[in-house]
Design an enzyme around this catalytic site. Structure first.
Site, PDB file in Angstrom:
ATOM      1  N   SER A   1       0.844  -1.193   0.000  1.00 41.03           N
ATOM      2  CA  SER A   1       0.000   0.000   0.000  1.00 41.03           C
ATOM      3  C   SER A   1       0.886   1.253   0.000  1.00 41.03           C
ATOM      4  O   SER A   1       1.732   1.399  -0.879  1.00 41.03           O
ATOM      5  CB  SER A   1      -0.942  -0.039   1.208  1.00 41.03           C
ATOM      6  OG  SER A   1      -1.929   0.965   1.121  1.00 41.03           O
TER       7      SER A   1
ATOM      8  N   GLU B   1      -1.278  -3.112  -8.202  1.00 37.87           N
ATOM      9  CA  GLU B   1      -2.545  -3.373  -7.508  1.00 37.87           C
ATOM     10  C   GLU B   1      -3.054  -2.066  -6.926  1.00 37.87           C
ATOM     11  O   GLU B   1      -2.309  -1.092  -6.810  1.00 37.87           O
ATOM     12  CB  GLU B   1      -2.352  -4.430  -6.415  1.00 37.87           C
ATOM     13  CG  GLU B   1      -1.455  -4.003  -5.255  1.00 37.87           C
ATOM     14  CD  GLU B   1      -2.167  -3.222  -4.168  1.00 37.87           C
ATOM     15  OE1 GLU B   1      -3.364  -3.484  -3.915  1.00 37.87           O
ATOM     16  OE2 GLU B   1      -1.538  -2.339  -3.566  1.00 37.87           O
TER      17      GLU B   1
ATOM     18  N   HIS C   1      -4.049  -5.454  -1.615  1.00 37.85           N
ATOM     19  CA  HIS C   1      -5.213  -5.266  -0.736  1.00 37.85           C
ATOM     20  C   HIS C   1      -6.222  -6.396  -0.918  1.00 37.85           C
ATOM     21  O   HIS C   1      -7.277  -6.228  -1.544  1.00 37.85           O
ATOM     22  CB  HIS C   1      -5.887  -3.926  -1.018  1.00 37.85           C
ATOM     23  CG  HIS C   1      -5.064  -2.750  -0.641  1.00 37.85           C
ATOM     24  ND1 HIS C   1      -4.072  -2.233  -1.462  1.00 37.85           N
ATOM     25  CD2 HIS C   1      -5.073  -1.962   0.475  1.00 37.85           C
ATOM     26  CE1 HIS C   1      -3.516  -1.183  -0.868  1.00 37.85           C
ATOM     27  NE2 HIS C   1      -4.107  -1.010   0.299  1.00 37.85           N
TER      28      HIS C   1
END
Length: 337
Positions: free
Chosen positions: A129, A235, A307
Site C-alpha cells: 500500500s 494493484e 489489498h
C-alpha cells in the site's frame, strides 16, 4: 565526434546504468525485528497480535515507546517518522524493519531519508500500500531488494492471521534459503478463483511495482519508477474504473508500458462503502484489457497481491520469469543472502 554528440552519448549511457543489486540477509528465528509507523498511525490490538505471532516463531520484536502516536491521519510528525525509520538502519542489532501499516504519509518523507545509510546497511523491509513509496524510492536510490508483502496490522495482526498462501510466500521471500529461486503458483492453493491470462507467453526481468496510486504520485520525482526491461506488478483498492483508467493513461503516455517484459495485475478490490459505478462504466477487467492485452508481452490479471486476504509477497528488484500460459511467476534467484 562533435561536442553535442558526446553529450547525447553520455546521456544514453547514464540512462542505461542501474545500481548494482544489494540484498539483505535472510531472517532466522532469534533475529530482531523493528516495528515502525512511517505512514498512518497504528492500532494497538493488531500490533500486539502481530508481535505475539512473530515472537511465537522465535523472533525478537522491538518498537519505540511512542510508536502509537498520531498526528492527524499520520503516525507522527514527519521529523519523528524519519527519525524512527532511519534509526532502524543504523542500529546493527536490527535485522528487519516492519512498518505496521500503510495508509498515507511516506511521500512526505522520501526526500528526507539518508539513502547512503540505507544502502550501506541492507536489511529486510516489508509492507505494501503506502509503503510502495519506500519500496520504489529505496529501489531507485540504493538498489536494495525490498519486499512487497502483507503488513503486520493486516496480516500477522489480523484475527484470522495470514491466509495459507500469504503465509507461505511471505516466509519464502524473507526467511527461506532458495539458491535456485522458487515458483509462485496460485493453483496449488485452491483459492476457488482463477487468475486470468490477458496475453500469453513468457518474459524475464526484474520485478518492480506496487500500489498504482503511489506509482503515479511519484512520477516526475527522483523516485519515479523505472520499468524498461522489467516485469511490472500493480494493484490498488477503492478506485473506480475511470480512476484506474486515468492512472494507466498517465503511465502509458510516460512510456512506462513501452519496454516491459511482462505485467502482473492484482485484484483492484473495491470497498463496501463505495458508491456503485455508473451504468455506462467500463468494468475493471475491461479497463485492464484495454491497456494491457495488446502490448505483445505476457500479462496475467486477477493475481492475489496487495489489498486482498490472499496477498502474495514479491521481492522487488530480483530477476523473475512470468509464464502467462501457466499463470506462474518464478523467482529466479535468492532474494536474500
Amino acid at each position: 565526434m562533435s561536442h553535442l554528440n558526446k553529450i547525447v552519448l553520455s546521456l544514453v549511457v547514464m540512462s542505461s546504468l542501474t545500481l548494482p543489486q544489494n540484498k539483505p540477509e535472510r531472517l532466522s528465528p532469534g533475529d530482531t525485528i523493528l516495528f515502525i509507523a512511517p505512514s498512518g498511525y497504528l492500532k494497538q490490538d493488531r500490533m500486539a497480535l502481530a508481535k505475539k505471532r512473530l515472537e511465537d516463531r522465535g523472533y525478537v520484536t522491538v518498537q519505540a515507546d511512542d510508536i502509537f502516536r498520531a498526528y492527524g491521519y499520520l503516525g507522527g510528525a514527519d521529523e519523528r517518522r524519519v527519525e524512527e525509520f532511519m534509526a532502524g538502519w543504523t542500529n546493527q542489532n536490527i535485522k528487519a524493519i516492519f512498518p505496521g501499516t500503510g495508509g498515507y504519509g511516506t511521500t512526505r518523507i522520501l526526500d528526507q531519508l539518508d539513502y547512503d545509510i540505507i544502502k550501506n546497511n541492507p536489511k529486510v523491509l516489508v509492507g505494501f500500500s503506502d509503503i510502495t513509496g519506500l519500496h520504489l524510492a529505496i529501489n531507485k536510490m540504493t538498489g536494495l531488494t525490498t519486499f512487497h508483502t502483507p503488513s503486520p496490522m493486516y496480516g500477522l495482526g489480523s484475527e484470522e492471521n495470514l491466509s495459507l498462501i500469504s503465509d507461505y510466500y511471505f516466509w519464502q521471500a524473507i526467511e527461506a534459503n532458495n539458491p535456485n529461486g522458487y515458483t509462485i503458483d496460485v493453483k496449488l492453493f485452491e483459492l476457488g478463483e482463477s487468475v486470468i491470462t490477458l496475453h500469453g507467453g513468457k518474459g524475464k526481468g526484474e520485478l518492480i511495482g506496487g500500489n498504482l496510486s503511489l506509482i503515479n504520485i511519484l512520477m516526475g520525482t527522483p523516485y519515479e519508477i523505472e520499468t524498461k526491461g522489467k516485469i511490472l506488478f500493480i494493484e490498488d483498492v477503492g478506485e473506480a474504473p475511470y480512476r484506474i483508467d486515468r492512472y494507466f493513461s498517465q503511465l502509458r503516455m510516460a512510456g512506462k508500458f513501452d519496454h516491459l517484459k511482462g505485467a502482473i495485475l492484482g485484484k483492484f478490490t473495491r470497498r463496501a462503502k463505495e458508491p456503485p459505478d455508473d451504468d455506462n462504466s467500463f468494468t475493471m477487467m475491461r479497463v485492464l484489457e484495454q491497456y494491457f492485452s495488446n502490448l505483445g508481452i505476457p500479462v496475467i490479471a486477477n493475481f492475489p497481491i496487495g489489498h486482498y486476504k490472499y496477498n502474495i509477497s514479491f521481492p522487488i528488484g530480483v530477476m523473475a520469469e512470468i509464464d502467462a500460459d501457466k499463470q506462474t511467476v518464478r523467482i529466479l534467484e535468492n532474494p536474500t543472502q
